[in-house]
Design a protein around this motif. Structure first.
Motif, mmCIF file in Angstrom:
data_model
loop_
_atom_site.group_PDB
_atom_site.id
_atom_site.type_symbol
_atom_site.label_atom_id
_atom_site.label_comp_id
_atom_site.label_asym_id
_atom_site.label_seq_id
_atom_site.Cartn_x
_atom_site.Cartn_y
_atom_site.Cartn_z
ATOM 1 N N LYS A 28 -4.912 2.840 -5.122
ATOM 2 C CA LYS A 28 -6.025 3.514 -4.450
ATOM 3 C C LYS A 28 -7.140 2.515 -4.154
ATOM 4 N N ASP A 29 -7.518 1.711 -5.137
ATOM 5 C CA ASP A 29 -8.593 0.731 -4.956
ATOM 6 C C ASP A 29 -8.194 -0.353 -3.955
ATOM 7 N N ARG A 30 -6.934 -0.756 -3.978
ATOM 8 C CA ARG A 30 -6.467 -1.787 -3.044
ATOM 9 C C ARG A 30 -6.498 -1.288 -1.600
ATOM 10 N N LYS A 31 -6.086 -0.041 -1.396
ATOM 11 C CA LYS A 31 -6.102 0.526 -0.051
ATOM 12 C C LYS A 31 -7.530 0.715 0.456
ATOM 13 N N GLU A 32 -8.420 1.120 -0.439
ATOM 14 C CA GLU A 32 -9.827 1.273 -0.052
ATOM 15 C C GLU A 32 -10.435 -0.080 0.307
ATOM 16 N N ALA A 33 -10.096 -1.110 -0.455
ATOM 17 C CA ALA A 33 -10.609 -2.452 -0.164
ATOM 18 C C ALA A 33 -10.111 -2.931 1.198
ATOM 19 N N ASP A 34 -8.871 -2.610 1.521
ATOM 20 C CA ASP A 34 -8.310 -3.001 2.810
ATOM 21 C C ASP A 34 -9.056 -2.310 3.955
ATOM 22 N N ILE A 35 -9.329 -1.027 3.789
ATOM 23 C CA ILE A 35 -10.041 -0.269 4.826
ATOM 24 C C ILE A 35 -11.482 -0.759 4.960
ATOM 25 N N ASN A 36 -12.156 -0.935 3.824
ATOM 26 C CA ASN A 36 -13.570 -1.340 3.849
ATOM 27 C C ASN A 36 -13.766 -2.766 4.353
ATOM 28 N N HIS A 57 0.810 -1.220 0.000
ATOM 29 C CA HIS A 57 0.000 0.000 0.000
ATOM 30 C C HIS A 57 0.846 1.273 0.000
ATOM 31 N N LYS A 112 -4.504 4.120 -9.733
ATOM 32 C CA LYS A 112 -5.849 3.619 -9.452
ATOM 33 C C LYS A 112 -5.804 2.260 -8.754
#
Length: 313
Positions: free
Chosen positions: A283-291, A101, A280
């Motif tokens: 960004k999407d990988r970090k959001e998936a980790d948080i969510n 990340h 992108k």
């Protein structure tokens, strides 16, 4: 300082084909190379879910949707196998994900290209997974036990992915002129990135010699790339597609296809983070980790609850 007798015994074990297991003594350089290579492989599996997951809701019919959903789920499982295997070397997957990340860790260059049409899903299965199988079947014969055993199962599942992708491309080439053009366009865009994803040419690969001596890798990048080309060009011709390489030709003497020059400047530029989708993807990988954090926390709480219940019982 490492003991020469231990090093000699380690290399003799590898030379005789005995697998190295987590509790065995190993040189620190061997461990570090494995951590780098295996974590990069794990990162590639979970980042690789993103360009295909983008098409789950847009698949052309229910059958295609179910197959693609199963495939993306498989990739998540591959990441799990590989992170678990990497942890046998004394690292924690939380640390590995933080490296991904932050941009410190790398993943396969191929996943930094966009999936513009449904044909791209076919091209990924046929070309990207096809190239991966060429590499991973060799890794299944490698010297580190947990990694080689993970590869056995992963290769079986990747073979399904490869056939699924080729079937998509075959159906498109048997369809309308627009569908045939879509398939050819996808091949045009994914061919060279698939060739490059197998790694830089041998004279530009700083890790290959040592990895091959220790049998972490069993074949050079160029040898795997040649096998992939020799297998894939006839497949393209069979369904009426043409690889986008005007210099591609069969050498009747060697029995291998000869290809044009590879744009390694593009490859290294993508590796440095300058590809079409690098920003992108992270960004999407970090959001998936948080969510997904609440799911992990709930699973851990449930596991802890079960342990307490067993203690009381």
């Amino acid at each position: 300082m490492e003991d020469q007798k231990q090093l000699d015994a380690f290399e003799a074990k590898i030379a005789s084909g005995v697998k190295i297991e987590p509790k065995d003594w190993m040189p620190e350089a061997y461990r570090k190379q494995l951590v780098r290579m295996m974590s990069q492989h794990a990162h590639s599996e979970i980042v690789g879910m993103l360009p295909e997951g983008n098409w789950i809701t847009r698949a052309p019919n229910l059958r295609r949707k179910a197959i693609l959903l199963a495939k993306v789920q498989d990739e998540a499982g591959h990441g799990l196998y590989l992170y678990s295997a990497t942890e046998t070397l004394g690292v924690d997957r939380t640390e590995l994900l933080e490296q991904l990340h932050s941009g410190k860790a790398k993943y396969s260059s191929i996943f930094n290209y966009p999936t513009l049409t449904w044909a791209d899903i076919g091209a990924i299965g046929w070309l990207v997974d096809g190239a991966a199988i060429m590499n991973q079947t060799a890794l299944a014969r490698g010297s580190y036990g947990p990694y080689s055993r993970a590869m056995v199962r992963i290769c079986k599942e990747e073979s399904f992915h490869n056939r699924q992708g080729y079937e998509i491309m075959m159906h498109l080439t048997q369809g309308t002129e627009e569908q045939k053009a879509m398939a050819q366009d996808a091949l045009n865009r994914w061919w060279w990135p698939s060739i490059m994803m197998l790694g830089p040419s041998d004279d530009q690969s700083p890790n290959s010699d040592q990895l091959m001596r220790w049998k972490v890798k069993m074949e050079s990048n160029d040898a795997i790339r040649q096998r992939f080309i020799d297998r894939t060009v006839p497949q393209a011709e069979f369904i009426g597609l043409k690889v986008p390489d005007s210099q591609m030709k069969m050498n009747e003497t060697t029995g291998h296809y000869e290809h044009g020059p590879i744009n390694w400047d593009e490859f290294f530029d993508v590796i440095k983070g300058n590809g079409p989708c690098n920003a992108k993807r992270l960004k999407d990988r970090k959001e998936a980790d948080i969510n997904g954090r609440w799911v992990r926390e709930a699973a851990m709480a449930f596991a802890a609850k079960r342990v307490k219940e067993k203690e009381v019982a």
